[in-house]
Each structure stands twice: as structure tokens, then as C-alpha cells.
Write a protein that holds these residues in place. Structure first.
Motif: not given
Ligand SMILES: [Mn+2]
Length: 168
Positions: A8, A37, A64, A89, A118
Motif C-alpha cells: 500500500d 495498491d 484494488n 493484496h 489492503h
Molecule cells: Mn487496497
């Protein structure tokens, strides 16, 4: 065998680079995992790894928010010193609700560790013989936060997992 995992980064390439630099200062890295991400941010660390740690393998899975990154896998299964590990993820396994689906994904593939992101919450949790490992969001850089997760595979496939805090 030393694995580092980050997640992330959400476009914060400089912070991602700082985390990898910190990890490299602590010793050589055999495998580097980005759990998605900001997965394109790995461009910023590929050169560092190639220069200073050419043996390192790099795995990156799409999250995502990685819209259009369909050239990258949603799941990576890899071997680390004879131990199978999974990276994903987490959104596909509803990691924000519970870790049950992640655990099942690891168990069904014989993985002893599952790296995910995530939730933006660092997690290090052994469950049913599987290590659940979330390095948290590297973009949330605070001294008290986790910079990266580290797993070492010792003789006989013994795993040691740690969440490594930012040192500066
Ligand atoms: Mn995510």
C-alpha cells in the motif's frame, strides 16, 4: 533466506524507496514482495535492488486501486528456502472482514505464510500453521509505524517473522 514485504505505497515512491533502503542497511534481501495498491511504485525500487542486491527476486501483486495493472498477477505463490508462500493484496479474500478466506487460500496451496495488505493495519499472526503477515501501509510513515515485514527462513524451514518499525 530473508524476505521483506511492503504494501500500500499508493504512489509514494520516495517512502517506498526509503523503506527498502532501510531494509538493505540491515542486510541483504533475497526476496522483496509488494502486496499491492501502488504496485507500479516498484519501478522505484527495482533499480536499487538490481544494483545492490542483484540476487533478489521481486514479486508484486495488484490491489484494488491498481486499476489497469492486469499484466500483474493477483496472487503469487513462491518458494523461499523450501517453504511455500503466498502473496495477494487481500481485497479478493475480504481481508477487511476476516482472515478466514486468506487462511483457506494459503492452506489449499500448502503455503506456510501469506503476505497481504489492503487493511492498512500491520498484522503478524500465526493461525492453523500459517503466518498471516500484513506490513501495513508504507505510505503512512510515522516513526511508530511498520516500515516493512521481514521473514527469515532458517535451517529446516523454520520461519521467523517480524514487523520492522521505521528507524527514522
Ligand atoms: Mn487496497
Amino acid at each position: 533466506m530473508r524476505i521483506i514485504a511492503l504494501s500500500d505505497s499508493h504512489g509514494n515512491r520516495g517512502i517506498l524507496r526509503d523503506a527498502v533502503e532501510q531494509a538493505l542497511r540491515a542486510g541483504p534481501v533475497d526476496i522483496c514482495v509488494h502486496c499491492g495498491d501502488g504496485v507500479r511504485d516498484v519501478d522505484a525500487i527495482e533499480a536499487i535492488l538490481r544494483d545492490r542486491n542483484p540476487q533478489a527476486r521481486l514479486y508484486a501483486v495488484r490491489g484494488n486501486c491498481d486499476v489497469g495493472a492486469f499484466d500483474l498477477p493477483a496472487i503469487e505463490l513462491f518458494d523461499a528456502g523450501g517453504v511455500r508462500m503466498l502473496a495477494t493484496h487481500g481485497h479478493l479474500y475480504h481481508a477487511k472482514q476476516s482472515y478466514e478466506e486468506l487462511l483457506c487460500a494459503a492452506e489449499s496451496r500448502g503455503a506456510k505464510a501469506v503476505f497481504f495488505g489492503h487493511t492498512h493495519r500491520p498484522v503478524l499472526e500465526p493461525a492453523r500453521g500459517v503466518y498471516l503477515i500484513n506490513p501495513g501501509a508504507v505510505c503512512q510513515r510515522l516513526k511508530s509505524n511498520t516500515a516493512y515485514a521481514q521473514v527469515t527462513v532458517g535451517p529446516g524451514g523454520i520461519l521467523r517473522a517480524d514487523l520492522m518499525p521505521w528507524l527514522a
